[in-house]
Enzyme design. Structure first.
Site, mmCIF file in Angstrom:
data_model
loop_
_atom_site.group_PDB
_atom_site.id
_atom_site.type_symbol
_atom_site.label_atom_id
_atom_site.label_comp_id
_atom_site.label_asym_id
_atom_site.label_seq_id
_atom_site.Cartn_x
_atom_site.Cartn_y
_atom_site.Cartn_z
ATOM 1 N N TYR A 40 28.049 56.421 59.120
ATOM 2 C CA TYR A 40 29.213 55.768 59.725
ATOM 3 C C TYR A 40 28.880 55.119 61.070
ATOM 4 C CZ TYR A 40 32.967 57.591 56.687
ATOM 5 O OH TYR A 40 33.815 57.857 55.652
ATOM 6 N N ASP A 91 37.656 64.507 49.438
ATOM 7 C CA ASP A 91 38.639 63.884 48.538
ATOM 8 C C ASP A 91 38.535 64.507 47.148
ATOM 9 O OD1 ASP A 91 39.438 62.069 50.530
ATOM 10 O OD2 ASP A 91 39.670 60.449 49.062
ATOM 11 N N ASP A 150 33.080 63.169 53.608
ATOM 12 C CA ASP A 150 34.219 62.305 53.297
ATOM 13 C C ASP A 150 34.469 62.314 51.792
ATOM 14 O OD1 ASP A 150 36.205 60.263 53.763
ATOM 15 O OD2 ASP A 150 34.777 58.837 52.912
ATOM 16 N N LYS A 162 20.789 65.574 50.652
ATOM 17 C CA LYS A 162 20.100 64.857 49.566
ATOM 18 C C LYS A 162 18.617 64.841 49.941
ATOM 19 C CE LYS A 162 20.036 62.354 45.792
ATOM 20 N NZ LYS A 162 20.313 62.888 44.437
ATOM 21 N N ASP A 212 24.822 65.458 44.906
ATOM 22 C CA ASP A 212 25.281 65.112 43.549
ATOM 23 C C ASP A 212 25.603 66.383 42.770
ATOM 24 O OD1 ASP A 212 22.565 65.694 43.691
ATOM 25 O OD2 ASP A 212 21.942 64.165 42.240
HETATM 26 C C1 IPM Z 1 39.005 60.171 56.266
HETATM 27 C C2 IPM Z 1 39.201 58.699 56.016
HETATM 28 C C3 IPM Z 1 38.453 57.914 57.077
HETATM 29 C C4 IPM Z 1 36.981 58.235 56.928
HETATM 30 C C5 IPM Z 1 38.698 56.395 57.035
HETATM 31 C C6 IPM Z 1 40.164 56.049 57.100
HETATM 32 C C7 IPM Z 1 37.928 55.673 58.104
HETATM 33 O O1 IPM Z 1 38.824 58.357 54.738
HETATM 34 O O2 IPM Z 1 39.372 60.662 57.353
HETATM 35 O O3 IPM Z 1 38.499 60.865 55.379
HETATM 36 O O4 IPM Z 1 36.279 57.609 56.132
HETATM 37 O O5 IPM Z 1 36.512 59.123 57.652
HETATM 38 MN MN MN Z 2 38.200 60.049 53.503
#
Ligand code: IPM
Ligand code: MN
Length: 364
Positions: free
Chosen positions: A143, A251, A247, A191, A223
């Protein structure tokens, strides 16, 4: 414990104002119940700040942040901002906020709620009583690594995944200490079979692990970790990983809880200053319909009391109240399989009713 607490609310974009509105109602009720002196301030951040100041993280908001004890953030971003130049995008504002405040620790608890077991696409026996924490490194890696950019004719682009040993050590030190308060099991995700930066990550974790001989450390390739999280999530307790992997995995892990609308997060620096936000985005498709799930933001308030104000009792109280509402079968649209769902504001009110009922303050 600080006497007066000053919380800055940054509702942001999309569903951000709707979810923070419910969270603020909860803060007021908590403040009454515990006779706390809480001062709330509001600031503009993300797309709304681009609209007003042509800057997603304007000076006015920076100043407000330097005068508060904690920040509660809704969500940022929206399709109308997608084609802006990089430093004007709402997401860039979020990244510079994290960087400027040195919020290298991102905590994402993955807790399953009994009543939501059937809201997940994963079979219930794999996810009941699930309790995982993902510790994501938040201000380095792909990032932020330099060099980055496009070449002159825009036909190539590049990013750099970069970590220093000290950056790895400080986040893993936090994860080891957290493991010591839990089941003493830590999984470091990398990784290392392909990336040098992961080889450094792994070597640094191994070196650090000598200081934490009571914690059982294992390493997993990212992975494989993604597959294991769905196949056998209960093998995990604390997971620590770099920025992009964290990240993606968080999710993915949100599916285990029934909905991404359930997951809170805390981003902290070494002084326990924190920005608290739901992990979901601004959800432009459901804005202003009063259907977004406010629980992730309300649980982010719980984490705010836990980490910045060191009030575990208030954390438990809020979490219990959420559990009790779900136990009553009250679900928002994202969680409910049918048309019988409660609105965003009703969910906030139901949680408040439970908060006011003394029994919710006890552990359940
Ligand atoms: C998160 C989000 C952020 C990230 C975005 C909105 C920049 O997806 O907080 O997980 O990628 O960190
Ligand atoms: Mn995210």
């Amino acid at each position: 414990m600080i006497n007066k607490m000053k919380i800055l609310i940054l509702p942001g974009d999309g569903v951000g104002p709707e979810v923070t509105n419910e969270a603020v109602k909860v803060i007021h009720v908590i403040s009454d119940i515990y006779s706390l002196k809480i001062e709330l301030e509001y600031g503009v951040f993300g797309g709304v700040a681009v609209d007003k100041y042509n800057d997603p993280f304007p000076n006015e908001t920076k100043e407000k942040i330097s005068n508060c004890d904690a920040v509660l953030l809704g969500a940022v971003g929206g399709p109308q901002y997608d084609n802006l130049q990089k430093n004007k995008k709402p997401e860039s504002g979020l990244l510079s906020l994290r960087k400027q405040l040195n919020l290298f620790i991102n905590i994402r608890p993955i807790i399953s709620f009994g009543e939501l077991i059937n809201s997940s696409t994963i079979k219930s026996e794999y996810i009941n009583n699930l309790d995982i924490v993902i510790i994501r490194e938040l201000i380095s890696g792909l990032y932020f690594g330099e060099p980055r950019g496009f070449n002159n004719d825009q036909s190539e682009a590049f990013n750099t995944m970069r970590y220093s040993e000290s950056e790895v050590i400080r986040i893993c030190d936090y994860a080891f200490k957290l493991s010591q308060t839990r089941t003493k099991k830590l999984c470091s995700v990398d990784k290392a079979n392909v990336l040098e930066v992961s080889q450094l990550w792994r070597a640094s974790v191994n070196k650090l692990s000598k200081k934490f001989s009571d914690v059982k450390l294992n390493h997993m390739y990212v992975d494989n970790a993604a597959m294991q999280l769905v196949q056998n999530p209960k093998q995990f307790d604390v997971i620590v990983t770099e920025n992009l992997f964290g990240d993606i995995l968080s999710d993915l892990a949100s599916v285990l809880t029934g909905s991404i609308g359930m997951l809170p997060s805390a981003s902290l620096n070494e002084d326990n200053f924190g920005v608290y936000e739901p992990i979901h985005g601004s959800a432009p498709d459901i804005v202003n319909k009063n259907i977004v799930n406010p629980i992730a933001t309300i649980l982010s308030v719980a984490m705010l009391f836990q980490h910045t104000f060191n009030r575990l009792d208030i954390y438990d109280h809020i979490l219990n109240s959420v559990k009790l509402v779900l136990k009553d079968g009250k679900l928002t649209k994202d969680l409910s399989g049918d048309n019988k769902y409660v609105s965003t504001s009703d969910m906030g009110n139901l949680i408040i009713e439970k908060l006011k009922d003394k029994s919710s303050a006890k552990k359940i």
